[in-house]
Write a protein that holds these residues in place. Structure first.
Motif, PDB file in Angstrom:
ATOM      1  N   ALA A 189       0.832  -1.209   0.000  1.00 57.27           N
ATOM      2  CA  ALA A 189       0.000   0.000   0.000  1.00 57.27           C
ATOM      3  C   ALA A 189       0.862   1.253   0.000  1.00 57.27           C
ATOM      4  O   ALA A 189       0.585   2.223  -0.718  1.00 57.27           O
ATOM      5  CB  ALA A 189      -0.932  -0.003   1.212  1.00 57.27           C
ATOM      6  N   ASP A 190       1.938   1.249   0.795  1.00 58.64           N
ATOM      7  CA  ASP A 190       2.850   2.392   0.828  1.00 58.64           C
ATOM      8  C   ASP A 190       3.539   2.584  -0.525  1.00 58.64           C
ATOM      9  O   ASP A 190       3.721   3.711  -0.984  1.00 58.64           O
ATOM     10  CB  ASP A 190       3.917   2.202   1.911  1.00 58.64           C
ATOM     11  CG  ASP A 190       3.347   2.317   3.317  1.00 58.64           C
ATOM     12  OD1 ASP A 190       2.209   2.807   3.457  1.00 58.64           O
ATOM     13  OD2 ASP A 190       4.040   1.900   4.262  1.00 58.64           O
ATOM     14  N   LYS A 234       2.401   1.734  -3.429  1.00 55.74           N
ATOM     15  CA  LYS A 234       1.408   2.270  -4.364  1.00 55.74           C
ATOM     16  C   LYS A 234       1.247   3.773  -4.161  1.00 55.74           C
ATOM     17  O   LYS A 234       1.190   4.543  -5.135  1.00 55.74           O
ATOM     18  CB  LYS A 234       0.065   1.570  -4.166  1.00 55.74           C
ATOM     19  CG  LYS A 234      -1.015   2.053  -5.130  1.00 55.74           C
ATOM     20  CD  LYS A 234      -2.317   1.301  -4.905  1.00 55.74           C
ATOM     21  CE  LYS A 234      -3.381   1.786  -5.893  1.00 55.74           C
ATOM     22  NZ  LYS A 234      -4.673   1.089  -5.689  1.00 55.74           N
ATOM     23  N   TYR A 235       1.220   4.188  -2.903  1.00 56.79           N
ATOM     24  CA  TYR A 235       1.091   5.625  -2.599  1.00 56.79           C
ATOM     25  C   TYR A 235       2.285   6.395  -3.168  1.00 56.79           C
ATOM     26  O   TYR A 235       2.109   7.436  -3.821  1.00 56.79           O
ATOM     27  CB  TYR A 235       1.000   5.823  -1.093  1.00 56.79           C
ATOM     28  CG  TYR A 235       1.173   7.260  -0.657  1.00 56.79           C
ATOM     29  CD1 TYR A 235       0.142   8.188  -0.804  1.00 56.79           C
ATOM     30  CD2 TYR A 235       2.387   7.709  -0.113  1.00 56.79           C
ATOM     31  CE1 TYR A 235       0.304   9.505  -0.430  1.00 56.79           C
ATOM     32  CE2 TYR A 235       2.555   9.025   0.266  1.00 56.79           C
ATOM     33  CZ  TYR A 235       1.506   9.923   0.101  1.00 56.79           C
ATOM     34  OH  TYR A 235       1.689  11.231   0.471  1.00 56.79           O
ATOM     35  N   LEU A 236       3.496   5.902  -2.927  1.00 54.82           N
ATOM     36  CA  LEU A 236       4.693   6.589  -3.422  1.00 54.82           C
ATOM     37  C   LEU A 236       4.734   6.621  -4.943  1.00 54.82           C
ATOM     38  O   LEU A 236       5.188   7.593  -5.540  1.00 54.82           O
ATOM     39  CB  LEU A 236       5.949   5.908  -2.885  1.00 54.82           C
ATOM     40  CG  LEU A 236       6.226   6.083  -1.388  1.00 54.82           C
ATOM     41  CD1 LEU A 236       7.382   5.196  -0.954  1.00 54.82           C
ATOM     42  CD2 LEU A 236       6.514   7.538  -1.053  1.00 54.82           C
ATOM     43  N   GLU A 240       2.141   6.647  -6.954  1.00 60.07           N
ATOM     44  CA  GLU A 240       1.045   7.404  -7.545  1.00 60.07           C
ATOM     45  C   GLU A 240       0.893   8.828  -7.021  1.00 60.07           C
ATOM     46  O   GLU A 240       0.144   9.613  -7.595  1.00 60.07           O
ATOM     47  CB  GLU A 240      -0.271   6.658  -7.307  1.00 60.07           C
ATOM     48  CG  GLU A 240      -0.313   5.296  -7.997  1.00 60.07           C
ATOM     49  CD  GLU A 240      -1.604   4.537  -7.711  1.00 60.07           C
ATOM     50  OE1 GLU A 240      -2.364   5.007  -6.825  1.00 60.07           O
ATOM     51  OE2 GLU A 240      -1.845   3.519  -8.372  1.00 60.07           O
ATOM     52  N   LYS A 241       1.616   9.194  -5.952  1.00 65.84           N
ATOM     53  CA  LYS A 241       1.347  10.483  -5.311  1.00 65.84           C
ATOM     54  C   LYS A 241       1.663  11.664  -6.223  1.00 65.84           C
ATOM     55  O   LYS A 241       1.064  12.722  -6.095  1.00 65.84           O
ATOM     56  CB  LYS A 241       2.123  10.620  -4.000  1.00 65.84           C
ATOM     57  CG  LYS A 241       3.630  10.783  -4.145  1.00 65.84           C
ATOM     58  CD  LYS A 241       4.270  11.073  -2.794  1.00 65.84           C
ATOM     59  CE  LYS A 241       5.758  11.314  -2.920  1.00 65.84           C
ATOM     60  NZ  LYS A 241       6.363  11.720  -1.643  1.00 65.84           N
ATOM     61  N   TRP A 260       3.171   9.719   9.699  1.00 64.86           N
ATOM     62  CA  TRP A 260       3.324   9.003   8.434  1.00 64.86           C
ATOM     63  C   TRP A 260       2.188   8.016   8.173  1.00 64.86           C
ATOM     64  O   TRP A 260       1.413   8.169   7.245  1.00 64.86           O
ATOM     65  CB  TRP A 260       4.667   8.267   8.411  1.00 64.86           C
ATOM     66  CG  TRP A 260       4.791   7.289   7.275  1.00 64.86           C
ATOM     67  CD1 TRP A 260       4.940   5.939   7.367  1.00 64.86           C
ATOM     68  CD2 TRP A 260       4.778   7.574   5.872  1.00 64.86           C
ATOM     69  NE1 TRP A 260       5.013   5.360   6.122  1.00 64.86           N
ATOM     70  CE2 TRP A 260       4.913   6.344   5.182  1.00 64.86           C
ATOM     71  CE3 TRP A 260       4.642   8.739   5.121  1.00 64.86           C
ATOM     72  CZ2 TRP A 260       4.942   6.251   3.788  1.00 64.86           C
ATOM     73  CZ3 TRP A 260       4.662   8.649   3.732  1.00 64.86           C
ATOM     74  CH2 TRP A 260       4.810   7.429   3.084  1.00 64.86           C
ATOM     75  N   ASP A 303      -4.097   6.675  10.092  1.00 65.13           N
ATOM     76  CA  ASP A 303      -5.304   7.186   9.421  1.00 65.13           C
ATOM     77  C   ASP A 303      -5.971   8.197  10.353  1.00 65.13           C
ATOM     78  O   ASP A 303      -6.740   7.842  11.241  1.00 65.13           O
ATOM     79  CB  ASP A 303      -6.252   6.024   9.102  1.00 65.13           C
ATOM     80  CG  ASP A 303      -7.440   6.459   8.258  1.00 65.13           C
ATOM     81  OD1 ASP A 303      -7.800   7.648   8.306  1.00 65.13           O
ATOM     82  OD2 ASP A 303      -8.022   5.594   7.563  1.00 65.13           O
TER      83      ASP A 303
END
Length: 447
Positions: A53-54, A56-58, A60-61, A314, A317
């Protein structure tokens, strides 16, 4: 149990020839040793899911501005090619701008470059084009490998890192960790190119738990590790993880300012809970955290203490926690840790860098060891005022504090063997660089 290879296995393969490694060795080193080691523990059973998940975030951010920054990246590379031949100083490439005092002091004697990891780093980039390495495309290759399990992405990662380092031509690379895929790729390529790598300790380390709650995993790939104090050097040396000549005591690299607490009885004291995001690694810990914060908030209310909750910056949620903790005051969304240190008098937490830094700033620090894992006792280590194993024990201690004439009877004698604070980190870093240069090139410090 998932496979985790011993580090000596990779040394035998030869770090200076990564292109000769077979595909299984390369993927194991870059990706699976890290993920498997943590997933083999109770504390880290959810790490693979969290890491994907992290990633993917990096990846796509910056997708909306991806073309612009890729163009900017290439333009800066071209400028670096022009300027590299005109520079006489050696070059130090820092992974990010989190240690500004170290970077600033280093810039007096060396060229400075940055491995860009976000907006703040771009704003910090120096105007002399001495080095700039964007990680957007590197992160995308890690994510696509995890998504498709296609080894072409790992080979592409290595190729991209080598291309960038050949253009920037640093003499030293300073990493915040040598554990994650992009960082390991950098170490691997740097070894091939003869570039010295160092990791600056980025969080509390322990043989009981590390930055991600697993016995020491980091600090093994880079040429040198720079730790906060003698305590951490001993962890590496006494457990036969690193040779003593490859571990240096840097001290705390962020230069916290001392802030004296006011301890008069009339003041309305503020208690701050410094949250961790351990539920990312084991979902079972979320319920414990929510119950702890609710109970602590009620205790503070009954004692006439203001209570605030600081989410982990970091992985937590924030929206979900605000829904779970209705009625609890949170710090502002973009509040810097320095502001929180100024606002509060008493800091409560499980175990974190911020908790230790609060003690360095002469704040009252209370450790609450309420998770079902073995943990270092910060009171015994000399870096907090009181460690409690239950919320009831913490409540009893808080009650005695507010009922006494002075909130704090005596100042904590901070243990500098745990974190060295008696010199500026910039000066210590330059001294370490000088020692390493003398080892590498002799007393002249030159190639």
């Amino acid at each position: 149990m998932n496979l985790v290879r011993n580090y000596s296995y990779y040394k035998k393969l030869g770090f200076n020839k990564p292109e000769s490694w077979n595909s299984d060795d390369l993927s194991q080193f870059l990706i699976w040793d890290f993920l498997n080691a943590y997933s083999n523990t109770v504390m880290g059973k959810d790490i693979p899911e969290s890491f994907i998940a992290d990633s993917k975030y990096l990846a796509e951010k910056n997708s909306a501005s991806q073309m612009f920054f890729d163009f900017l990246d290439e333009a800066i590379f071209r400028l670096q090619v022009l300027f590299n031949g005109k520079q006489s100083k050696k070059k130090v490439l820092f992974q990010n701008s989190r240690c500004p005092s170290v970077i600033s002091e280093t810039g007096k004697n060396y060229q400075i470059g940055l491995i860009d990891q976000g907006k703040r780093d771009r704003l910090f980039i120096r105007k002399d084009f001495s080095g700039y390495m964007n990680t957007n495309e590197l992160n995308r290759n890690v994510f696509h490998y995890l998504k498709e399990r296609n080894l072409k992405y790992l080979y592409r990662l290595i190729e991209l890192v080598e291309k960038r380092l050949k253009i920037i031509k640093p003499d030293y690379i300073i990493l915040k960790n040598d554990l994650l895929p992009v960082e390991k790729a950098i170490v691997l390529v740097a070894r091939k190119l003869g570039i010295t790598t160092m990791e600056i300790q980025d969080g509390i380390l322990s043989m009981k738990y590390g930055p991600l709650l697993e016995p020491l995993m980091g600090g093994k790939s880079a040429d040198y590790i720079l730790v906060w104090g003698k305590h951490f050097k001993d962890l590496y040396v006494d457990n036969n993880i690193r040779e003593p000549e490859n571990v240096y005591v840097l001290g705390y690299p962020y230069s916290p300012k001392n802030q004296e607490n006011k301890t008069d009885k009339k003041r309305n004291y503020v208690v701050c809970y410094l949250a961790q995001d351990f539920e990312r690694f084991n979902k079972n810990f979320l319920k414990i955290k929510i119950e702890t914060v609710k109970r602590l908030s009620l205790i503070c209310k009954n004692l006439g203490l203001k209570f605030i909750y600081r989410p982990h910056p970091w992985g937590e949620d924030r929206v979900a926690m605000e829904n779970n903790l209705s009625g609890v005051e949170f710090t502002k969304k973009n509040e810097r840790i320095e502001e929180t240190f100024s606002r509060a008098d008493i800091f409560v937490g499980y175990s974190s860098t911020a908790l230790v830094e609060a003690a360095m700033r002469k704040k009252i620090v209370l450790q609450l060891m309420d998770l079902p894992i073995e943990l270092d006792n910060l009171e015994e280590l000399g870096v907090c005022d009181k460690s409690s194993k239950s919320i009831n024990e913490l409540e009893s201690y808080l009650t005695k504090m507010v009922e006494s004439p002075y909130l704090k009877e005596s100042a904590l004698k901070f243990n500098n063997d745990y974190v060295e604070t008696r010199d500026t980190p910039g000066n210590r870093f330059l001294g370490i660089i000088s020692e390493i240069e003398e080892k590498k090139y002799g007393k002249s410090g030159r190639k």
